[in-house]
Design an enzyme around this catalytic site. Sequence first.
Site, PDB file in Angstrom:
ATOM      1  N   CYS A  69      88.372 -26.215 -12.933  1.00 47.80           N
ATOM      2  CA  CYS A  69      87.605 -25.097 -13.477  1.00 47.80           C
ATOM      3  C   CYS A  69      86.633 -25.605 -14.541  1.00 47.80           C
ATOM      4  CB  CYS A  69      88.581 -24.092 -14.098  1.00 47.80           C
ATOM      5  SG  CYS A  69      87.784 -22.679 -14.843  1.00 47.80           S
ATOM      6  N   ASN A  70      85.363 -25.290 -14.349  1.00 46.20           N
ATOM      7  CA  ASN A  70      84.339 -25.731 -15.316  1.00 46.20           C
ATOM      8  C   ASN A  70      84.559 -25.089 -16.673  1.00 46.20           C
ATOM      9  OD1 ASN A  70      81.787 -27.117 -13.726  1.00 46.20           O
ATOM     10  ND2 ASN A  70      83.021 -25.790 -12.434  1.00 46.20           N
ATOM     11  N   CYS A 182      79.912 -24.217 -11.882  1.00 36.19           N
ATOM     12  CA  CYS A 182      81.002 -23.268 -11.631  1.00 36.19           C
ATOM     13  C   CYS A 182      81.528 -23.561 -10.230  1.00 36.19           C
ATOM     14  CB  CYS A 182      80.472 -21.835 -11.726  1.00 36.19           C
ATOM     15  SG  CYS A 182      81.665 -20.591 -11.193  1.00 36.19           S
ATOM     16  N   HIS A 184      82.404 -21.850  -7.857  1.00 30.92           N
ATOM     17  CA  HIS A 184      81.983 -20.985  -6.751  1.00 30.92           C
ATOM     18  C   HIS A 184      80.556 -21.279  -6.248  1.00 30.92           C
ATOM     19  CE1 HIS A 184      85.356 -18.833  -8.403  1.00 30.92           C
ATOM     20  NE2 HIS A 184      85.269 -17.862  -7.514  1.00 30.92           N
TER      21      HIS A 184
HETATM   22  N1  DGL Z   1      86.543 -21.405 -11.925  1.00 30.64           N
HETATM   23  C1  DGL Z   1      85.580 -20.880 -12.866  1.00 30.64           C
HETATM   24  C2  DGL Z   1      84.621 -21.984 -13.327  1.00 30.64           C
HETATM   25  O1  DGL Z   1      84.411 -22.966 -12.639  1.00 30.64           O
HETATM   26  C3  DGL Z   1      84.788 -19.740 -12.288  1.00 30.64           C
HETATM   27  C4  DGL Z   1      85.552 -18.485 -11.984  1.00 30.64           C
HETATM   28  C5  DGL Z   1      86.043 -17.713 -13.186  1.00 30.64           C
HETATM   29  O2  DGL Z   1      85.225 -17.200 -13.978  1.00 30.64           O
HETATM   30  O3  DGL Z   1      87.234 -17.644 -13.325  1.00 30.64           O
HETATM   31  O4  DGL Z   1      84.079 -21.879 -14.383  1.00 30.64           O
END
Ligand code: DGL
Length: 294
Positions: A69-70, A182, A184
């Site tokens: 997760c970023n 991110c 996604h």
């Molecule tokens: N996984 C999160 C990121 O890479 C994006 C999704 C979220 O906001 O939870 O920042």
Amino acid sequence: MIGVYDSGYGGLSVLRHLVEALPEHDFVYLGDSGRAPYGGRDAHTLLDFAEQAVERLFEEGCGLVVVACNTVSCVCLRHLQQRYCGPGSGRRVLGVTIPGAELAVSIGAARVGILATSRTVSSGTYVAEIHKLDPTVQVLQQAAPLLAGVVEEGWEDSEIAELCVRRYLDRMPPVEALLLGCTHYPYLAGALGRARPGLRLLDPAPFLARRLVEWLARHPGFVTAAEPPGRLRVLCTGDPQAFAEHGERFLGARVPPVEHVAEIDGRLAHADPAHAPKGQIVRPRRGSRWPGSS
Ligand code: DGL
């Protein structure tokens, strides 16, 4: 066994590259889908969630946890490393931000854009990491809070995605390359390409996978290759069935039966109740890290 942690489904888009690059290893993925999205959450909540998740992955037997997760990587990685990975701990936590910054610098662009969640942008971590490597690169950030939701709905190839992407990119001065900050956003490559033809898109995940292969070769003690290799367990805090169904799109393969991790009194359940802390839990105070605390 390598642990991979994300706020929800998105990290499966990172996991697919890790599994491909390291087929001889076992992986345990923990998606905190029950408490996602993380992207707009405050830093203290993220620290809490991240501690619980990596503790659970350590309990599952992971010597190495990759934070896919970023948002967590940008806000919590330093804390997690200091708290859990001291000398002799036999544990490591790695994130996506340094590989992402290395990728951004490696292409030699003068102006790089970062598209990310609000918390990633407000952390300024990507900008700082890029400038550590090359202070001359101009970095322009844009928060895109709607985009993760658009992808989770499966609308990444729709006119909604294209409209949202255009709106966000219109707020950003022209850049030569865009770091997809991110989990996604790789799924929005089509919409981004239509909105800005020719814009170079930088996905940190394949780069991270290559870096991890090199890192494991230099640090053989943290993870041992599995026999038989290639087992994948998937854990989530939300609805396991929904996770398996949605997750397939992100993983690019069938998701194995998903195990549920309960949240008990605001904390993730421990793998083995014997590991559960007893009595009062007092966290070490970390000086100015906790503004407002006396
Ligand atoms: N996984 C999160 C990121 O890479 C994006 C999704 C979220 O906001 O939870 O920042």
